[in-house]
Design a protein around this motif. Structure first.
Motif, PDB file in Angstrom:
ATOM      1  N   LEU A 299     -78.445 -16.480 -28.296  1.00 51.01           N
ATOM      2  CA  LEU A 299     -79.744 -16.427 -27.631  1.00 51.01           C
ATOM      3  C   LEU A 299     -80.349 -17.804 -27.359  1.00 51.01           C
ATOM      4  O   LEU A 299     -80.883 -18.028 -26.263  1.00 51.01           O
ATOM      5  N   GLU A 303     -81.379 -18.956 -23.670  1.00 54.51           N
ATOM      6  CA  GLU A 303     -82.789 -19.240 -23.399  1.00 54.51           C
ATOM      7  C   GLU A 303     -82.939 -20.636 -22.793  1.00 54.51           C
ATOM      8  O   GLU A 303     -83.692 -20.823 -21.825  1.00 54.51           O
ATOM      9  N   ARG A 312     -88.509 -18.120 -17.771  1.00 52.96           N
ATOM     10  CA  ARG A 312     -88.871 -17.849 -19.157  1.00 52.96           C
ATOM     11  C   ARG A 312     -88.470 -16.417 -19.487  1.00 52.96           C
ATOM     12  O   ARG A 312     -88.757 -15.500 -18.718  1.00 52.96           O
ATOM     13  N   VAL A 315     -86.905 -12.681 -25.767  1.00 52.40           N
ATOM     14  CA  VAL A 315     -85.654 -12.747 -26.524  1.00 52.40           C
ATOM     15  C   VAL A 315     -85.637 -11.642 -27.584  1.00 52.40           C
ATOM     16  O   VAL A 315     -86.630 -11.429 -28.272  1.00 52.40           O
TER      17      VAL A 315
END
Length: 364
Positions: A299, A303, A312, A315
């Motif tokens: 992640l 990201e 943006r 998560v």
């Protein structure tokens, strides 16, 4: 960055390869793959036949109904597929579209699919449940994650499904049960979503040369069960071209009608098909909500990767069966599927924005 995947065409090519290897080799020199450039453009109907029962507890081979029907468009570097619900009313078939094959063979099924989609279906590939199970076994099975237990019993058909919640590894027979299950709120729509999921996994595993010997043996045995007008000599020269293709799968928009029939939602279909088949990845990020879901160790990378693109994302650490991009927005899906080089699987179930699922397969 992972190379682009070509699950479906590779699968079809391996089907062809299996068939070739099962043929007498006297004229084999002429059947060896030769580089022939990009894949030919074609509309292909892929369907799976159900089971015929001669009596109580007495299955007697493949049935005449095709409960699983996909329209696939092979064009340039992409394979795009549309799942067609089995209960769709087909005027040309005079009933549900899953009866078209039994009433008029592959030609009537292709006409029914063309009628429903408005797209040209030149070729066909009709599978059996047994052949599907053999292919799944040959690639080592598939991974799934169940949010709740899956249970169903049909004693007359000798169909017993009993899967616990959580992450599961399914062999061929169980994978077929997983794809046949539709006793839940979304019924056949959820079944089609599960088929998309398994299809993507099987074809992805088929890219690994380590699976080819077992896959070749299995395909050699099931090839005779297939009903297809695809010529092996026609497919094999294009084997070298399949690795760069992208896969996108969605479901045809439909609406409920009288009784148990479904009907094509013509207005939604026009919008959907124009976006799904005409969409090219945008040069700038689409303005949609994005959620990254998957392994905690992946992640932060994803990201940061999206942040460099000006996106943006929410998560969520979670169990993921296999990596893919999920959305009902064809244009946004094309952008993120291209960005991550992952297959696009458009589910029927309600889904907000775009979900990029990142699983352990990205680390292998």
């Amino acid at each position: 960055m992972r190379p682009r995947l070509s699950f479906l065409l590779l699968g079809l090519a391996l089907l062809a390869l299996g068939g070739v290897l099962s043929l007498p080799r006297a004229s084999g020199e002429g059947l060896r793959p030769k580089r022939a450039g990009s894949l030919p453009e074609m509309g292909l109907v892929v369907a799976a036949r159900d089971v015929e029962y001669c009596g109580y507890h007495t299955p007697c081979g493949p049935g005449s109904r095709t409960d699983t029907i996909f329209y696939l468009r092979l064009e340039g570097g992409e394979v795009k597929g549309v799942a067609i619900p089995r209960d769709l009313f087909s005027p040309v078939a005079g009933g549900k579209i899953n009866a078209a094959y039994g009433r008029g063979g592959p030609e009537l099924l292709k006409r029914a699919v063309e009628e429903a989609t408005g797209l040209v279906a030149e070729r066909h590939l009709i599978l059996t449940l047994k052949s599907v199970a053999r292919v799944v076994d040959a690639v080592g099975g598939v991974e799934v994650v169940l949010e709740r237990p899956m249970r169903y019993t049909d004693t007359a058909a000798r169909l017993f499904i009993d899967f616990p919640a959580g992450r599961l590894h399914l062999g061929g027979e169980d994978a077929v049960k997983y794809m046949r299950f539709r006793h839940e709120a979304l019924g056949d729509y959820a079944r089609l979503d599960r088929i998309k999921e398994v299809l993507g996994q099987v074809l992805r595993k088929a890219q690994n040369p380590a699976t080819w010997p077992a896959l070749t043996r299995a395909l050699g045995e099931v090839w005779r069960e297939l009903d297809t007008d695809l010529a092996l000599e026609e497919l094999l020269p294009h084997l070298p071209a399949v690795r760069g293709l992208r896969l996108s799968l969605a479901t045809l928009p439909v609406r409920e009608g009288p009784g148990t029939f479904l009907y094509v939602d013509e207005e939604a279909k026009a919008r959907f098909l124009a976006a799904f088949f005409g969409a090219a990845p945008s040069s700038s990020p689409p303005q949609v909500a994005v959620r990254l879901k998957g392994l905690p160790e992946l992640l932060p990378w994803a990201e940061a990767f999206l942040a460099r693109e000006g996106v943006r994302a929410e998560v969520e650490a979670a169990e993921v069966a296999k990596s893919a991009v999920y959305t009902q927005d064809p244009e946004a899906g094309a952008y993120f599927a291209d960005l991550f080089h992952l297959p696009l699987l458009a589910p029927h179930r309600p889904l907000e924005g775009v979900v990029v699922e990142l699983g352990r397969d990205l680390l292998q």
